[in-house]
Design a protein around this motif. Structure first.
Motif, PDB file in Angstrom:
ATOM      1  N   VAL A  23     -17.957  -8.852  -2.759  1.00 25.41           N
ATOM      2  CA  VAL A  23     -18.276  -8.035  -1.112  1.00 25.41           C
ATOM      3  C   VAL A  23     -16.849  -7.950  -0.707  1.00 25.41           C
ATOM      4  O   VAL A  23     -16.007  -6.498  -0.338  1.00 25.41           O
ATOM      5  N   SER A  24     -16.569  -9.412  -0.004  1.00 27.48           N
ATOM      6  CA  SER A  24     -15.253  -9.389   1.226  1.00 27.48           C
ATOM      7  C   SER A  24     -14.138  -8.977   0.429  1.00 27.48           C
ATOM      8  O   SER A  24     -13.280  -8.635   0.110  1.00 27.48           O
ATOM      9  N   ALA A  25     -14.180  -9.295  -1.224  1.00 31.36           N
ATOM     10  CA  ALA A  25     -13.153  -9.026  -2.279  1.00 31.36           C
ATOM     11  C   ALA A  25     -12.859  -7.954  -2.721  1.00 31.36           C
ATOM     12  O   ALA A  25     -11.245  -7.231  -2.196  1.00 31.36           O
ATOM     13  N   HIS A  26     -13.707  -6.662  -2.635  1.00 30.92           N
ATOM     14  CA  HIS A  26     -13.656  -5.699  -2.643  1.00 30.92           C
ATOM     15  C   HIS A  26     -13.371  -5.000  -1.723  1.00 30.92           C
ATOM     16  O   HIS A  26     -12.009  -4.338  -1.768  1.00 30.92           O
ATOM     17  N   LEU A  27     -13.897  -5.511  -0.372  1.00 32.67           N
ATOM     18  CA  LEU A  27     -13.838  -4.666   0.365  1.00 32.67           C
ATOM     19  C   LEU A  27     -11.806  -4.739   1.140  1.00 32.67           C
ATOM     20  O   LEU A  27     -11.327  -4.213   1.521  1.00 32.67           O
ATOM     21  N   LEU A  28     -11.412  -6.475   0.791  1.00 29.61           N
ATOM     22  CA  LEU A  28     -10.033  -6.640   1.122  1.00 29.61           C
ATOM     23  C   LEU A  28      -9.093  -5.716   0.392  1.00 29.61           C
ATOM     24  O   LEU A  28      -8.185  -5.708   1.027  1.00 29.61           O
ATOM     25  N   ALA A  29      -9.738  -5.603  -0.577  1.00 30.73           N
ATOM     26  CA  ALA A  29      -8.824  -5.275  -1.698  1.00 30.73           C
ATOM     27  C   ALA A  29      -8.429  -3.559  -2.176  1.00 30.73           C
ATOM     28  O   ALA A  29      -7.286  -2.685  -1.917  1.00 30.73           O
ATOM     29  N   ARG A  30     -10.271  -2.964  -1.309  1.00 30.81           N
ATOM     30  CA  ARG A  30      -9.608  -1.958  -0.603  1.00 30.81           C
ATOM     31  C   ARG A  30      -9.222  -1.374   0.391  1.00 30.81           C
ATOM     32  O   ARG A  30      -8.219  -0.244   0.300  1.00 30.81           O
ATOM     33  N   ALA A  31      -8.867  -2.071   1.103  1.00 31.68           N
ATOM     34  CA  ALA A  31      -8.441  -2.067   2.595  1.00 31.68           C
ATOM     35  C   ALA A  31      -6.832  -2.421   2.452  1.00 31.68           C
ATOM     36  O   ALA A  31      -6.065  -1.776   2.278  1.00 31.68           O
ATOM     37  N   ALA A  32      -6.091  -3.069   2.296  1.00 33.10           N
ATOM     38  CA  ALA A  32      -4.820  -2.897   1.067  1.00 33.10           C
ATOM     39  C   ALA A  32      -4.454  -2.103   0.229  1.00 33.10           C
ATOM     40  O   ALA A  32      -3.316  -1.866   0.361  1.00 33.10           O
ATOM     41  N   TYR A  33      -4.967  -1.583  -0.762  1.00 35.80           N
ATOM     42  CA  TYR A  33      -4.360  -0.722  -1.499  1.00 35.80           C
ATOM     43  C   TYR A  33      -4.609   1.048  -0.382  1.00 35.80           C
ATOM     44  O   TYR A  33      -3.771   1.371  -0.472  1.00 35.80           O
ATOM     45  N   VAL A  34      -5.367   1.251  -0.116  1.00 39.29           N
ATOM     46  CA  VAL A  34      -5.107   1.828   1.331  1.00 39.29           C
ATOM     47  C   VAL A  34      -4.087   1.660   2.186  1.00 39.29           C
ATOM     48  O   VAL A  34      -4.173   2.969   2.439  1.00 39.29           O
ATOM     49  N   ALA A  35      -4.611   0.855   2.392  1.00 37.90           N
ATOM     50  CA  ALA A  35      -3.062   0.610   3.518  1.00 37.90           C
ATOM     51  C   ALA A  35      -2.071   0.725   3.014  1.00 37.90           C
ATOM     52  O   ALA A  35      -0.680   0.601   4.198  1.00 37.90           O
ATOM     53  N   GLY A  36      -1.657   1.108   1.910  1.00 33.39           N
ATOM     54  CA  GLY A  36      -0.539   0.784   1.462  1.00 33.39           C
ATOM     55  C   GLY A  36       0.605   0.126   0.734  1.00 33.39           C
ATOM     56  O   GLY A  36       1.649  -0.053   0.912  1.00 33.39           O
ATOM     57  N   VAL A  37      -0.314  -1.316   0.645  1.00 32.58           N
ATOM     58  CA  VAL A  37       0.426  -2.812  -0.085  1.00 32.58           C
ATOM     59  C   VAL A  37       0.177  -2.512  -0.820  1.00 32.58           C
ATOM     60  O   VAL A  37      -0.264  -1.910  -1.500  1.00 32.58           O
ATOM     61  N   GLU A  38       1.807  -2.405  -1.388  1.00 30.77           N
ATOM     62  CA  GLU A  38       2.280  -2.020  -2.878  1.00 30.77           C
ATOM     63  C   GLU A  38       2.558  -3.629  -4.175  1.00 30.77           C
ATOM     64  O   GLU A  38       1.845  -4.310  -3.501  1.00 30.77           O
ATOM     65  N   PRO A  39       0.681  -2.736  -5.083  1.00 27.72           N
ATOM     66  CA  PRO A  39       0.930  -3.107  -6.635  1.00 27.72           C
ATOM     67  C   PRO A  39       2.271  -4.731  -6.517  1.00 27.72           C
ATOM     68  O   PRO A  39       3.674  -3.494  -6.141  1.00 27.72           O
ATOM     69  N   TRP A  40       1.869  -5.118  -7.285  1.00 31.06           N
ATOM     70  CA  TRP A  40       3.116  -5.682  -7.685  1.00 31.06           C
ATOM     71  C   TRP A  40       3.958  -5.110  -8.448  1.00 31.06           C
ATOM     72  O   TRP A  40       3.349  -4.144  -9.305  1.00 31.06           O
ATOM     73  N   LYS A  41       5.351  -4.908  -8.293  1.00 32.52           N
ATOM     74  CA  LYS A  41       6.310  -3.977  -9.099  1.00 32.52           C
ATOM     75  C   LYS A  41       6.249  -4.388 -11.101  1.00 32.52           C
ATOM     76  O   LYS A  41       6.064  -3.167 -11.923  1.00 32.52           O
TER      77      LYS A  41
END
Lengths: 158, 122, 114
Positions: free
Chosen positions: B78-96
């Motif tokens: 649950v915490s991993a999912h929330l953190l991944a979602r927050a990171a993606y929405v906040a615009g942290v760019e995935p690795w190239k």
């Protein structure tokens, strides 16, 4: 089905009252004894699903533990191998299960299995987005999840 | 005998934790790091709690330790999912090197509302 | 080697492995580069702390420490969720999420104002 579970719990408490000890161990033993009693009278109940379901749920737990251990070894190999090359990707997965608790269970199982991490679900709860650490063929991954966890969940909870 | 098993479980659990930490340092972006932390880390500390459950030999303590293990197995994704979602929405760019991003363009606003996926076939 | 010898040795080995793991996690906490990375390493440190408590419980034989592990798991879970909410709320301010972006932005701003 939930009625049978309730009766099972009540019978366990009755066992504790009769034997005069309310320890956890005795309660568990009473639960086992009363489920045995319910199993003996299974012809009289409307449904035989209750006992089948126990096995299906146990099978789901077993599958989950197996996949968790496999997943840790796979991530461990990705971490320690000298050459670093991954093909990470975000993959969409169309959901067949539609009830909230089933989706929650599926998402959690996906997170703890090899190389996949559920990131988000669309607002209409029809598509799950998964991050994969190293994926060759997204279609094969979708197929694996649909045939593995999703089918098991449907069998165990419906 | 039980001492050998608990000792081995402790070392294996600590090794998994070490692998998770190495992965946290070595992987290229926050999403891949999350894989290492949420799986290897959870199982590492979980195995240590299982070692306690085996070593105690007392039902009240073993059940407590096993309840803690189940609790971690439930909360970690649950915490991993929330953190991944927050990171993606906040615009942290995935690795190239990310080869495929089917999530891209599906967020309709910054609140994290996600539209349905229309073209899953491609 | 007797059983209790092996047990004592394994506790010491596990302690050293866990110390190495915490140092590496701490390195990620310092390096960043984004806020989710740091939150993730805090979460990992919490998991490691639970492992330390487990080893310490076996070392001392005081099983009351187990309650602490459960409580720490609960609080750490809530902390991670709170951080995730925070990151979501700060989505419009990239300088809080990603430090490296901030440096580029300020450098560009300084360049344009000159």
């Amino acid at each position: 089905m939930s009625n049978l579970f309730l009766i099972n719990v009540l019978l366990a408490f009755a066992w504790c009252a009769v034997t005069g000890s309310f320890s956890i161990l005795n309660l568990m033993f009473g639960f086992v004894v009363s489920s045995g009693a319910l199993w003996l009278t299974r012809e009289q109940h409307q449904t035989n699903k209750y006992f089948k379901r126990v096995w299906l749920v146990l099978g789901l737990i077993g599958l989950f533990l197996k996949e968790l251990v496999l997943s840790v070894f796979r991530v461990a190999w990705l971490v320690v191998r000298p050459r670093q090359s991954y093909r990470p990707s975000f993959v969409s997965f169309p959901l067949t299960v539609d009830r909230p608790h089933e989706i929650t269970l599926l998402a959690n199982l996906i997170t703890l299995t090899p190389g996949t991490l559920s990131v988000d679900i669309s607002d209409d709860a029809a598509t799950l987005y998964i991050h994969c650490i190293d994926v060759e063929d997204p279609d094969k991954l979708r197929e694996d999840i649909a045939q593995g966890f999703e089918r098991k969940i449907m069998e165990a909870l419906r | 005998m039980i001492n050998y098993i608990t000792g081995a479980l402790l070392i294996i659990g600590a090794l998994f934790n070490l692998i998770a930490a190495i992965g946290l340092l070595r992987f290229p972006d926050v999403f891949t790091r999350m894989h290492a932390a949420s799986k290897a880390g959870t199982l590492g500390s979980g195995l240590m709690l299982v070692a306690i459950a085996l070593h105690a030999g007392e039902l009240s303590i073993s059940s407590k330790a096993l309840a803690a293990v189940v609790f971690f197995l439930i909360t970690a994704p649950v915490s991993a999912h929330l953190l991944a979602r927050a990171a993606y929405v906040a615009g942290v760019e995935p690795w190239k090197g990310t080869v495929l991003d089917q999530l891209k363009g599906h967020y309709t606003d910054k609140e994290g509302h996600l539209s349905a996926d229309d073209e899953t076939s491609d | 080697m007797s059983e209790s010898d092996f047990f004592d040795l394994s506790i010491i080995i596990a302690f050293w492995l866990m110390i190495a793991a915490s140092l590496l996690t701490f390195a990620r906490l310092v390096l960043g580069p984004t806020l989710p990375d740091r939150v993730l390493s805090l979460d990992m440190l919490m998991t490691l702390a639970i492992g330390f408590i487990a080893i310490f419980t076996l070392l001392t034989g005081v099983y009351a420490y187990l309650d602490m592990a459960i409580a720490l798991g609960l609080v750490g879970f809530l902390a991670t969720i709170a951080f995730a909410r925070f990151i979501l709320n700060q989505a419009s301010c990239p300088e809080i999420i990603d430090e490296t972006k901030d440096y580029k932005q300020t450098a560009k701003d300084a360049g344009s104002s000159e």
